[in-house]
Design a protein around this motif. Structure first.
Motif, mmCIF file in Angstrom:
data_model
loop_
_atom_site.group_PDB
_atom_site.id
_atom_site.type_symbol
_atom_site.label_atom_id
_atom_site.label_comp_id
_atom_site.label_asym_id
_atom_site.label_seq_id
_atom_site.Cartn_x
_atom_site.Cartn_y
_atom_site.Cartn_z
ATOM 1 N N GLY A 1 -12.636 2.285 5.776
ATOM 2 C CA GLY A 1 -12.451 0.845 5.586
ATOM 3 C C GLY A 1 -11.043 0.387 5.340
ATOM 4 N N ARG A 2 -10.037 1.207 5.658
ATOM 5 C CA ARG A 2 -8.656 0.775 5.418
ATOM 6 C C ARG A 2 -8.285 -0.360 6.370
ATOM 7 N N PRO A 3 -7.801 -1.504 5.839
ATOM 8 C CA PRO A 3 -7.389 -2.618 6.722
ATOM 9 C C PRO A 3 -6.181 -2.226 7.561
ATOM 10 N N ASP A 4 -6.186 -2.637 8.814
ATOM 11 C CA ASP A 4 -5.066 -2.339 9.703
ATOM 12 C C ASP A 4 -4.766 -3.580 10.538
ATOM 13 N N LEU B 1 0.829 -1.201 0.000
ATOM 14 C CA LEU B 1 0.000 0.000 0.000
ATOM 15 C C LEU B 1 0.862 1.250 0.000
ATOM 16 N N ARG B 2 0.538 2.176 -0.929
ATOM 17 C CA ARG B 2 1.240 3.460 -0.984
ATOM 18 C C ARG B 2 0.355 4.602 -0.490
ATOM 19 N N SER B 3 -0.959 4.478 -0.740
ATOM 20 C CA SER B 3 -1.876 5.542 -0.331
ATOM 21 C C SER B 3 -3.291 4.983 -0.243
ATOM 22 N N TRP B 4 -4.073 5.478 0.728
ATOM 23 C CA TRP B 4 -5.477 5.074 0.895
ATOM 24 C C TRP B 4 -6.252 6.293 1.356
#
Length: 595
Positions: free
Chosen positions: A262-265, A255-258
């Motif tokens: 809902g971003r997975p962490d 991942l470079r940018s979101w």
């Protein structure tokens, strides 16, 4: 089109029965009998004929179909005199179309004569018929058709007058029918044009809205380009346009940018095999591709894949506007990444040239000036790191992999490469395992070796410390545990046993002190050399040595005695003990142990 519809109606109604009012056509005798009877009409009969013609006229005007009008006129022509209808024609699409009731006997001759008249009235001659006439059915709009009438005798003046009246009424009825048909067709055409206009208006509204959306997309992407915000600016703009979470991954799936919910962490660690399969599938398609809950497109300026841009669309809400926004965002991101890639390549080239000069030796003033230009501080103590991986050629791709891994673990360094390894000039001592573990993840294999020099406080000493890193790398590569990281300042005795040493001399030295034991182990499948090596590693402690070999103390004592007997060396002698210990270390670390 109008002519074909009239023609079809003409033939559809051609065989219908006459529908004259009761008391007129319904009581007509056959045409032959009427013809004979009408040859000598009384005044009462003439009056009756006029009434029949009037009834016929009303019927003609009430009939909406041109073909039916012509049929009625042909069938009831006898009401006007001693006539019979030889043929009838309707003008359809500029041509005279014969009535299905036309006789076949003289059809060709009659048809040819009617066309010769070209709209005029004229005589028609047929065998057995002394009198025949083709009468044009004309109206305000021109010729509607022809009625060809025959008689066995020449009609009287009164009969000709009745025939003329019948022809005029038939022509007038045809004019009315043609006018009604044109009105109906005009109404249908008007309705079609109105529908077409409505559809065009809707299409125009849609085009205007589409152009408005496109202008908004262009304007927003122009702002992104002007802001030089990079990947973050692109994903923010795409999220703003679509309302969907937008993300950028590099070509390796990281991942470079979101932007958006809902971003997975933590973000899932990519699988290299699946990532390559996905990129291969995307490369076959043109435009965005749906994969599970994502709409994905490749970012590949000039054909080189730099990453992917995706929208998370779990509910499948993406429409043509979403695809349009994603396409423009991909173009903008491709330009941004291509520019960043170009700058990075220039920076890498400058770093590599500086690193090459430092390893070969260069003047300090020039080196310091160039390092400041590329943003690297050479005034700190540095460590030279040599990296070699068994399954990777030391090309630009592997150099980039080493650069990413070193950056991931926080190393600030200059990077270059040699024929079989990559070199880092780092401004801090690397962690014992961090770089190795990061490279193992990047390459997917642990079959790599890293050598690290002692700290270097002067630029003039960098070439010497580079040799230290290579020596540490070579010692580790020839050790029993050949994969991992080795520091030169931890080598101890092995600092003198590196790449500068002659391995044949080392083998001779080992054979001189351990050759008899090695031969004995080979013949009897014993472990005398290993036992001696463990004995020295444990500082001569019997209990620790026996435990490390998993044997009894008495067994260890027996083996050591056998070693004295076989080799002829005394372990109590200081010189013998030192040479034997060095020989076992060289045998184990440099020459690789058994075999």
């Amino acid at each position: 089109m109008v002519g074909s519809r009239a023609y079809s109606r003409y033939h559809r109604y051609s065989d219908r029965k006459s529908s004259l009012p009761r008391g007129s056509a319904g009581r007509h005798p056959t045409a032959a009998r009427r013809a004979r009877r009408l040859s000598a009409r009384t005044p009462a009969e003439a009056d009756h004929a006029l009434r029949e013609l009037a009834a016929l006229s009303r019927t003609l005007f009430d009939t909406p179909d041109e073909g039916e009008i012509l049929r009625l006129a042909m069938e009831h022509i006898v009401a006007a005199g001693p006539y019979c209808a030889a043929a009838g024609y309707l003008k359809v699409g500029g041509d005279l179309v014969p009535s299905p009731r036309n006789g076949r006997t003289h059809a060709l001759a009659v048809g040819r004569r009617v066309r010769e008249l070209a709209g005029r009235d004229g005589n028609v001659t047929l065998a057995g018929r002394p009198w025949g006439w083709a009468l044009g059915l004309r109206g305000p709009g021109g010729l509607h058709g022809y009625l060809v009438v025959m008689s066995r005798s020449r009609p009287t003046k009164a009969e000709r007058s009745l025939l003329a009246m019948l022809v005029r009424h038939t022509a007038a009825a045809l004019s009315v029918a043609f006018a009604h048909r044109r009105r109906r067709e005009d109404a249908v055409e008007l309705h079609r044009l109105r529908d077409e206009r409505t559809a065009l208006q809707r299409q125009l509204i849609s085009v205007v809205a589409e152009l408005g959306y496109q202008r908004a997309v262009h304007a927003l992407m122009a702002e992104v380009a002007a802001s030089s915000g990079g990947e973050e600016a692109v994903t923010r703009a795409l999220h703003r346009l679509t309302g969907l979470p937008a993300l950028v991954e590099d070509r390796f799936g990281r991942l470079r940018s979101w932007t958006g919910p809902g971003r997975p962490d933590p973000y899932p660690e990519p699988d290299p095999v699946r990532q390559d399969e996905m990129l291969h599938a995307l490369a076959k398609e043109v435009g965005p591709v749906r994969m599970k809950d994502r709409l994905i497109t490749l970012v590949r300026p000039h054909g080189e894949i730099l990453g992917v841009l995706a929208l998370v669309d779990a509910r499948d809400k993406a429409d043509e506007h979403t695809v349009l926004a994603l396409g423009h965002a991909t173009t903008s991101l491709a330009l941004e990444l291509a520019h960043s890639r170009s700058l990075a390549e220039v920076e890498v080239r400058l770093h590599r040239e500086l690193a090459d000069d430092l390893l070969a030796g260069t003047d300090e003033a020039s080196a310091y000036a160039r390092s400041e230009a590329v943003g690297h501080d050479l005034h700190r103590s540095h460590y030279i790191v040599a990296v070699q991986w068994s399954n990777r050629t030391a090309d630009d791709s592997f150099a980039q992999t080493v650069g990413r891994a070193s950056s991931a673990v926080g190393m600030r360094s200059l990077l270059t490469r040699r024929s079989d390894h990559v070199v880092l000039i780092a401004d801090d001592r690397p962690h014992a395992r961090a770089l190795y573990e990061a490279l193992a993840r990047e390459t997917g294999t642990r079959s790599g070796t890293i050598g690290v020099s002692a700290p270097c406080d002067s630029l003039n000493e960098i070439p010497h410390h580079y040799q230290e890193a290579r020596r540490a790398l070579d010692v580790r590569r020839h050790s029993r545990e050949s994969y991992g990281t080795t520091f030169f300042d931890e080598l101890g005795l092995y600092r003198i046993l590196g790449p500068g040493s002659d391995h044949r001399e080392l083998e001779t030295f080992v054979h001189e002190w351990l050759g008899q034991l090695i031969d004995y182990d080979s013949r009897h499948r014993t472990a005398m050399v290993e036992t001696l090596s463990r004995y020295f590693d444990c500082g001569g402690n019997y209990d620790e040595t026996a435990e490390s070999l998993a044997i009894h103390r008495s067994t260890l004592r027996y083996r050591l005695q056998r070693i004295r007997d076989i080799s002829g060396n005394d372990l109590a002698n200081v010189e013998d003990r030192l040479n034997l210990q060095v020989a076992t270390r060289v045998w184990k670390i440099v020459l690789g142990g058994p075999g």
